[in-house]
Design a protein around this motif. Structure first.
Motif, PDB file in Angstrom:
ATOM      1  N   TYR A  79       0.814  -1.212   0.000  1.00 18.82           N
ATOM      2  CA  TYR A  79       0.000   0.000   0.000  1.00 18.82           C
ATOM      3  C   TYR A  79       0.856   1.274   0.000  1.00 18.82           C
ATOM      4  N   TYR A  80       2.116   1.156   0.467  1.00 21.60           N
ATOM      5  CA  TYR A  80       2.952   2.363   0.565  1.00 21.60           C
ATOM      6  C   TYR A  80       4.302   2.205  -0.137  1.00 21.60           C
ATOM      7  N   GLY A  81       4.584   0.983  -0.670  1.00 27.00           N
ATOM      8  CA  GLY A  81       5.840   0.765  -1.389  1.00 27.00           C
ATOM      9  C   GLY A  81       7.073   0.833  -0.500  1.00 27.00           C
ATOM     10  N   VAL A  82       6.897   0.591   0.802  1.00 23.26           N
ATOM     11  CA  VAL A  82       8.007   0.695   1.749  1.00 23.26           C
ATOM     12  C   VAL A  82       8.407  -0.712   2.218  1.00 23.26           C
ATOM     13  N   THR A  83       9.662  -1.077   2.026  1.00 22.72           N
ATOM     14  CA  THR A  83      10.128  -2.390   2.500  1.00 22.72           C
ATOM     15  C   THR A  83      10.877  -2.219   3.826  1.00 22.72           C
ATOM     16  N   GLY A  84      10.873  -3.295   4.618  1.00 23.80           N
ATOM     17  CA  GLY A  84      11.651  -3.291   5.860  1.00 23.80           C
ATOM     18  C   GLY A  84      11.072  -2.451   6.982  1.00 23.80           C
TER      19      GLY A  84
END
Lengths: 214, 214
Positions: free
Chosen positions: B109-114
């Protein structure tokens, strides 16, 4: 449970109060028809390759921004993957909030022992497939009429589905679908009495709708 | 995590974005305080004797007739047994609808990994207690502000909890409680930023409130 075929569309009758499980491959259509109207169907979809991965109402609410799914919506799993998409829906109002009725629901709230229930129906049809002791997931309750009021009150009302009303979904992965024609006859869930549901599985949207028109 | 004692009341600070697990015996009180205000705390309660038995929001909704619990309400398990009772609540509005944020929530949903997440915080503190690969249950999201509109729309709004606001519950069985100070900083859940929560466990309601007044 009777089993008929209409060209490539499989039709099953789920007797009121009982459950069944059926396999769907990716891209197949599943239809559930409320034959007489007013019959709730607890519906589960489980990843056939991984029973820890299943349709999750709460993850679906965040995905679609509503607690009520609509035509065109993807339903998602507990890993937020699309598992089914709603293709058509005669009713447009179901329930994703209420857990499956279970032994405790009838015993603690109505003083009734030995009552058939959707929780045990799920286990009965999934045990032969290897479900074992896993927790029964939250169902998608087709043709069930609940409402959340602004102050958070949860109302369970008489069902609004009419005879022949149906919902059709397309599978986004290889699935096991379980449907229980809910045996609840002690509150408004039951509506007009416990009646049969029809389950349809087919490869073609067009043929599925042809069958549903009959 | 700091650990202080005030007479018989244990106080723990949960750093913003992280989780902790703590044991409660039957009859003990647990308080969660939003130290700076506007910080969501994902809260789970698990039967310490049986990890397949835990606080269930959906079973609680049917039990209390609301999706929002109030002071005096019992929270019930997936077997419909009272597991906690709300003794006091400064806010009076929390969330039981939204699942724990997880890796997939941030990635898809936000394209943020880790990104840190409540799902993994739960597993991190429960694995040493033997949780293994079981599905993470639906949490009770303290100090989280959601609203269901009459058409089913689910709104996630800025939190309304103020600095020092707290909720106190009493354990109805031997429990493991997990609280994760939610690391969500990409939507209104996060409100004023990710801050610490305080967890209090005590044997006396009176002493618990004395500590909470300080």
């Amino acid at each position: 449970m009777s089993d008929r075929n209409h060209e490539d569309t499989t039709r099953l009758t789920i007797p009121g109060g009982y459950g069944c499980a059926i396999d769907l491959t990716r891209g197949q259509y599943i239809g559930v028809r409320d034959i007489e109207g007013g019959q709730c169907g607890d519906f589960w979809a489980i990843d056939a390759e991984d029973f820890d991965h299943f349709l999750s109402p709460s993850h679906t609410w965040v995905h679609i921004g509503r607690v009520q799914p609509q035509v065109g919506d993807d339903l998602v799993t507990n890993r937020r993957e699309p598992i089914l998409k709603i293709v058509s829906d005669d009713v447009g109002w179901h329930d994703m909030l209420v857990p499956a009725c279970d032994r405790q629901r009838y015993e603690r709230y109505y003083g009734v022992t030995g009552h058939g229930n959707c929780h045990d129906n799920f286990l009965e049809v999934m045990r032969p497939r290897g479900w074992e002791a896993k927790h029964v997931p939250q169902p998608f309750n087709l043709f069930m009429n609940t409402l959340v009021e602004p102050d958070g009150t949860l109302l369970i009302r008489n069902p609004i589905s009419k005879a022949g009303d149906n919902i059709v979904m397309i599978a986004k992965m290889h699935l096991v679908v379980v449907v229980s024609a809910c045996p609840m006859d002690l509150n408004p869930v039951g509506g007009l009495g416990i009646t049969d549901l029809e389950l349809l599985v087919g490869n073609s949207e067009e043929k599925m709708f042809e069958v549903l028109k009959v």
